[in-house]
Design an enzyme around this catalytic site. Structure first.
Site: not given
Length: 324
Positions: A15-16
């Site tokens: 994820a970011k």
């Protein structure tokens, strides 16, 4: 990140997350408070066995140290964050990992194209954490790096730039500007230099439908995430330009983040030679898998890399079974 981790066979997801702020102009203490507050807000979902933060654009060892320190109650321990300073359980080789990975894949792409690195020319757009190290590694391998750029401008030298001397100049002055042993050009002009290898290693969306017809490189290796728009890539594919996708090319950082996590969980740290050898093995193995798939299926490298990654995730999901 999920596909990138799958491609490199790492037991991570992906994820970011980020803070929507321009840190330039913030006082150092204010900037640190901002990062620490972000870490505390994310703490309920982060930790060594849940979600493990790592540095990306705009962050480095200092930010990761603040994040680890700010939320010790949630996932305490050296494995809760990667990209940390060595003094806080970081890994040797982490800072240079993305650059080394980009350079190693670029050299493999030249090999696939039947080109000797000593006969090849390259341009690197972006002279920060990724581009600078990649340019140094390419120069060490004998590639003639004829053009580089940072946010303030570009440089070119037909006989090749002295990348080591240029790096020292940047350390002294903070920019490429003023380096006497090269001609000044515009930053975007580096993207259209007549070279064998182009590494866009700055920001996303720099090669678009507006400038793609002027791009002359035979091979493009994505050091940054998403530097080529989909329309531009279609045009490049029709011209026979090989594009090594970010999914593969800039995965060195997450590979060594995984190495850092492994070392932290074991309480045993490797030396830099071990780290770099293991990184090279992972990069070469993933490259060979993708290149073989591309040839076997008659597809481009991005399609091949994505197919390998998605198939691995799908296989893992199927293997877990269903409750019905």
């Amino acid at each position: 990140m999920t596909w990138k981790c799958a491609l490199f066979d790492l037991p991570f997801g992906g994820a970011k997350g980020a803070i929507a702020v321009d840190p330039i102009g913030l006082e150092p203490a204010e900037y640190e408070r901002l990062v620490r507050r972000y870490a505390r807000a994310m703490a309920p979902i982060t930790g060594a066995d849940t979600d493990i933060p790592a540095p990306d654009v705009g962050s480095g060892a200092a930010e990761m140290a603040w994040m680890m320190d700010a939320a010790p109650a949630h996932g305490a321990g050296w494995g809760a964050v990667t990209g940390k300073p060595l003094a806080l359980g970081g890994s040797q080789g982490r800072a240079a990992a993305t650059s080394l990975g980009v350079a190693s894949v670029a050299l493999l792409a030249l090999e696939r194209a039947g080109m000797d690195p000593r006969d090849a020319t390259a341009a690197v757009h972006g002279f920060g954490k990724v581009g600078r190290g990649a340019a140094l590694e390419l120069a060490r391998a004998g590639v003639r790096v004829v053009a580089v750029a940072d946010v303030r401008g570009g440089l070119r030298a037909d006989d090749g730039l002295d990348i080591a001397a240029l790096a020292q100049h940047v350390d002294r002055t903070g920019s490429l500007i003023g380096f006497a042993e090269a001609d000044a050009i515009g930053s975007v002009d580096v993207l259209t230099e007549p070279v064998d290898l182009l590494i866009p290693a700055a920001v996303e969306g720099v090669i678009t439908h507006e400038n793609v017809d002027r791009v002359k490189a035979r091979i493009i290796v994505e050091g940054a995430n998403g530097p080529i728009t989909s329309a531009a890539e279609t045009a490049l594919r029709h011209r026979g330009v090989d594009v090594v996708p970010d999914l593969l090319a800039n995965g060195g950082g997450v590979v060594v983040s995984y190495f850092e996590w492994v070392q932290a969980r074991q309480g045993w740290w490797w030396d830099v030679v071990d780290v770099e050898e293991r990184l090279a093995q992972r990069m070469r193995a993933s490259w060979q898998l993708v290149a073989h798939r591309a040839t076997a299926d008659g597809v481009d490298l991005r399609t091949a890399a994505t197919a390998v990654a998605v198939e691995r995730v799908a296989a893992a999901v199927r293997a877990r079974g269903s409750e019905g």
